[in-house]
Design a protein around this motif. Sequence first.
Motif, PDB file in Angstrom:
ATOM      1  N   MET A   1       0.962  -1.337   0.107  1.00 42.94           N
ATOM      2  CA  MET A   1      -0.144   0.081  -0.005  1.00 42.94           C
ATOM      3  C   MET A   1       0.876   1.269   0.122  1.00 42.94           C
ATOM      4  O   MET A   1       1.851   1.450   0.693  1.00 42.94           O
ATOM      5  CB  MET A   1      -0.706  -0.037   1.238  1.00 42.94           C
ATOM      6  CG  MET A   1      -1.860   1.270   1.192  1.00 42.94           C
ATOM      7  SD  MET A   1      -2.863   1.186   2.627  1.00 42.94           S
ATOM      8  CE  MET A   1      -3.916   2.502   2.569  1.00 42.94           C
ATOM      9  N   LYS A   2       0.437   2.078  -0.925  1.00 40.55           N
ATOM     10  CA  LYS A   2       1.356   3.251  -1.024  1.00 40.55           C
ATOM     11  C   LYS A   2       0.536   4.318  -0.507  1.00 40.55           C
ATOM     12  O   LYS A   2      -0.772   4.752  -0.691  1.00 40.55           O
ATOM     13  CB  LYS A   2       1.348   3.645  -2.309  1.00 40.55           C
ATOM     14  CG  LYS A   2       2.520   5.029  -2.664  1.00 40.55           C
ATOM     15  CD  LYS A   2       3.019   5.392  -4.139  1.00 40.55           C
ATOM     16  CE  LYS A   2       3.648   6.510  -4.268  1.00 40.55           C
ATOM     17  NZ  LYS A   2       3.727   6.723  -5.670  1.00 40.55           N
ATOM     18  N   ILE A   3       1.140   5.372   0.522  1.00 31.81           N
ATOM     19  CA  ILE A   3       0.238   6.468   1.193  1.00 31.81           C
ATOM     20  C   ILE A   3       0.939   7.785   0.633  1.00 31.81           C
ATOM     21  O   ILE A   3       1.837   7.838   0.693  1.00 31.81           O
ATOM     22  CB  ILE A   3       0.398   6.302   2.765  1.00 31.81           C
ATOM     23  CG1 ILE A   3      -0.125   4.978   3.311  1.00 31.81           C
ATOM     24  CG2 ILE A   3      -0.087   7.489   3.333  1.00 31.81           C
ATOM     25  CD1 ILE A   3      -0.021   4.719   4.683  1.00 31.81           C
ATOM     26  N   THR A   4       0.003   8.632   0.247  1.00 34.00           N
ATOM     27  CA  THR A   4       0.350  10.026  -0.192  1.00 34.00           C
ATOM     28  C   THR A   4      -0.696  11.011   0.560  1.00 34.00           C
ATOM     29  O   THR A   4      -1.916  10.645   0.698  1.00 34.00           O
ATOM     30  CB  THR A   4       0.298  10.205  -1.586  1.00 34.00           C
ATOM     31  OG1 THR A   4      -1.039   9.858  -2.051  1.00 34.00           O
ATOM     32  CG2 THR A   4       1.101   9.317  -2.569  1.00 34.00           C
ATOM     33  N   ALA A   5      -0.181  12.335   0.878  1.00 33.49           N
ATOM     34  CA  ALA A   5      -1.061  13.216   1.343  1.00 33.49           C
ATOM     35  C   ALA A   5      -2.242  13.486   0.435  1.00 33.49           C
ATOM     36  O   ALA A   5      -1.929  13.752  -0.499  1.00 33.49           O
ATOM     37  CB  ALA A   5      -0.034  14.366   1.782  1.00 33.49           C
ATOM     38  N   HIS A   6      -3.377  13.429   1.080  1.00 31.34           N
ATOM     39  CA  HIS A   6      -4.425  13.909   0.178  1.00 31.34           C
ATOM     40  C   HIS A   6      -4.498  15.316  -0.264  1.00 31.34           C
ATOM     41  O   HIS A   6      -4.999  15.645  -1.188  1.00 31.34           O
ATOM     42  CB  HIS A   6      -5.817  13.630   1.018  1.00 31.34           C
ATOM     43  CG  HIS A   6      -6.104  14.724   2.255  1.00 31.34           C
ATOM     44  ND1 HIS A   6      -5.300  14.375   3.462  1.00 31.34           N
ATOM     45  CD2 HIS A   6      -6.562  15.950   2.292  1.00 31.34           C
ATOM     46  CE1 HIS A   6      -5.409  15.416   4.200  1.00 31.34           C
ATOM     47  NE2 HIS A   6      -6.427  16.204   3.627  1.00 31.34           N
ATOM     48  N   ASP A   7      -3.642  16.194   0.201  1.00 31.04           N
ATOM     49  CA  ASP A   7      -3.750  17.605   0.116  1.00 31.04           C
ATOM     50  C   ASP A   7      -2.181  17.969  -0.380  1.00 31.04           C
ATOM     51  O   ASP A   7      -1.619  19.097  -0.121  1.00 31.04           O
ATOM     52  CB  ASP A   7      -4.047  18.659   1.021  1.00 31.04           C
ATOM     53  CG  ASP A   7      -3.285  18.412   2.546  1.00 31.04           C
ATOM     54  OD1 ASP A   7      -2.478  17.475   2.629  1.00 31.04           O
ATOM     55  OD2 ASP A   7      -3.539  19.260   3.452  1.00 31.04           O
ATOM     56  N   GLY A   8      -1.370  16.880  -0.860  1.00 29.24           N
ATOM     57  CA  GLY A   8       0.138  17.129  -0.925  1.00 29.24           C
ATOM     58  C   GLY A   8       0.240  18.025  -2.092  1.00 29.24           C
ATOM     59  O   GLY A   8      -0.488  18.217  -2.972  1.00 29.24           O
ATOM     60  N   ALA A   9       1.568  18.752  -1.951  1.00 28.76           N
ATOM     61  CA  ALA A   9       1.991  19.683  -2.941  1.00 28.76           C
ATOM     62  C   ALA A   9       3.391  19.551  -3.231  1.00 28.76           C
ATOM     63  O   ALA A   9       4.065  18.941  -2.603  1.00 28.76           O
ATOM     64  CB  ALA A   9       1.651  21.027  -2.415  1.00 28.76           C
ATOM     65  N   ASN A  10       3.821  20.540  -4.204  1.00 32.10           N
ATOM     66  CA  ASN A  10       5.169  20.297  -4.558  1.00 32.10           C
ATOM     67  C   ASN A  10       6.248  20.774  -3.565  1.00 32.10           C
ATOM     68  O   ASN A  10       5.901  21.502  -2.879  1.00 32.10           O
ATOM     69  CB  ASN A  10       5.599  21.260  -5.820  1.00 32.10           C
ATOM     70  CG  ASN A  10       5.175  20.668  -7.185  1.00 32.10           C
ATOM     71  OD1 ASN A  10       4.809  19.377  -7.265  1.00 32.10           O
ATOM     72  ND2 ASN A  10       4.730  21.660  -8.146  1.00 32.10           N
ATOM     73  N   GLY A  11       6.966  19.966  -3.042  1.00 36.38           N
ATOM     74  CA  GLY A  11       8.241  20.383  -2.123  1.00 36.38           C
ATOM     75  C   GLY A  11       7.856  20.113  -0.684  1.00 36.38           C
ATOM     76  O   GLY A  11       8.529  20.653   0.113  1.00 36.38           O
ATOM     77  N   ASP A  12       6.690  19.502  -0.330  1.00 37.99           N
ATOM     78  CA  ASP A  12       6.001  19.073   1.007  1.00 37.99           C
ATOM     79  C   ASP A  12       7.091  18.369   1.828  1.00 37.99           C
ATOM     80  O   ASP A  12       7.006  18.537   2.981  1.00 37.99           O
ATOM     81  CB  ASP A  12       4.663  18.871   1.025  1.00 37.99           C
ATOM     82  CG  ASP A  12       3.678  19.979   1.111  1.00 37.99           C
ATOM     83  OD1 ASP A  12       3.835  20.795   0.758  1.00 37.99           O
ATOM     84  OD2 ASP A  12       2.571  19.287   0.812  1.00 37.99           O
ATOM     85  N   ASN A  13       7.696  17.751   1.169  1.00 34.52           N
ATOM     86  CA  ASN A  13       8.680  16.414   1.794  1.00 34.52           C
ATOM     87  C   ASN A  13       7.797  15.414   2.714  1.00 34.52           C
ATOM     88  O   ASN A  13       8.442  15.269   3.741  1.00 34.52           O
ATOM     89  CB  ASN A  13       9.949  17.199   2.481  1.00 34.52           C
ATOM     90  CG  ASN A  13      10.936  17.345   1.740  1.00 34.52           C
ATOM     91  OD1 ASN A  13      12.048  17.629   2.578  1.00 34.52           O
ATOM     92  ND2 ASN A  13      10.879  17.402   0.463  1.00 34.52           N
ATOM     93  N   PHE A  14       6.617  15.001   2.238  1.00 36.60           N
ATOM     94  CA  PHE A  14       6.005  14.289   2.821  1.00 36.60           C
ATOM     95  C   PHE A  14       6.662  13.062   2.989  1.00 36.60           C
ATOM     96  O   PHE A  14       7.215  12.447   1.989  1.00 36.60           O
ATOM     97  CB  PHE A  14       4.541  14.078   2.214  1.00 36.60           C
ATOM     98  CG  PHE A  14       3.569  12.854   2.771  1.00 36.60           C
ATOM     99  CD1 PHE A  14       2.725  13.354   3.824  1.00 36.60           C
ATOM    100  CD2 PHE A  14       3.687  11.480   2.227  1.00 36.60           C
ATOM    101  CE1 PHE A  14       2.120  12.162   4.224  1.00 36.60           C
ATOM    102  CE2 PHE A  14       3.039  10.790   2.779  1.00 36.60           C
ATOM    103  CZ  PHE A  14       1.758  10.896   3.834  1.00 36.60           C
TER     104      PHE A  14
END
Length: 339
Positions: A1-14
């Motif tokens: 399972m891959k998790i990404t931020a639902h509101d992720g943006a360029n350069g966030d470093n999540f």
Amino acid sequence: MKITAHDGANGDNFGYKVSLSGQYAIIGARYDDNNGSNSGSVYIYKLIGANWEFIQKLTASDTEAGDYFGYAVSISDYHAVVGAINDDAPDANSGSVYVYDISQSPKISAIDDDHVTTSSVISSAPIPFTLVYSNTGNITVTATSSNITLINNSNIVISGSANNTLNTSCTANIPQNLTLYVTSNEGQFGRTQITTLVTDSFGYTHTQSFFYEIMPSEQKVIASDGDADDRFGVDISLSDNFAIIGAYYDDERGSNSGAAYIYTKDQSGWSESAKLSASDAEASDYFGYAVSISGDYALIGAYGEDQKGSGSGAAYIFNRQGTQWVQTNKLMAPDGASS
């Protein structure tokens, strides 16, 4: 399972820093711009069934641009701890740490206790309630809510059904135990109303409303002797009621010699109980850049230590003896050499 931020943006470093404990995960995004450029944030996920579901996004109550909130993270079943190494309290870039109590449950309060009784539960966990109806026969129970962000378009499920409507039967005045499963897409603070509508085979209806509310606690801690550019909060580790926090630019034993702080939790919250430094500390050791704690032992890295050559590095073990933390070992790679 891959998790990404639902509101992720360029350069966030999540994903810059992560921590996992039991069914909880915390992921730092130190460059998130939620409260200003590079103010930072963290995301909490919980294992529900076979999936890791997003629970809530945290930003500090006083986060400002450039704080890097989320630079370091640690989580247990009870607490989430987040470092903000560039926070300016008390001085520029001295750093701070925020502790959140994730064991606090939404408080369920029924308006009409004669018909619905509830108990406190963790967000996204089952909410048990007991229905007592005055007639015998078939009934339909429908649950709706306000102010809940949905997951998969289904935020309330009643036990025995695949959605928020249940067809069942009841005997007059005999309690029937049901369960609501309420899942929020983002941990929401404040009060949310849940309404159950009961319709019987004779067309009579009964409406019942109750609420759940999440009241999170946040405690901000700073080093008692913090100075500018200490970078308190560069790394964090939790174990039971103890936390260790690194400040690798602390200058007490020489410029950037570094330090680590032990915090202890009691009924009044988290308080500083010890400051640790290496017995042979020197300038530019960067003691405290990496820290870990487990039970009565703390392990602290000093990547700039140079006993086996410039920048060869070392790690130190401290043991809790009563109320004191005592250095017991210095560890170095057997083949350590200059960097």
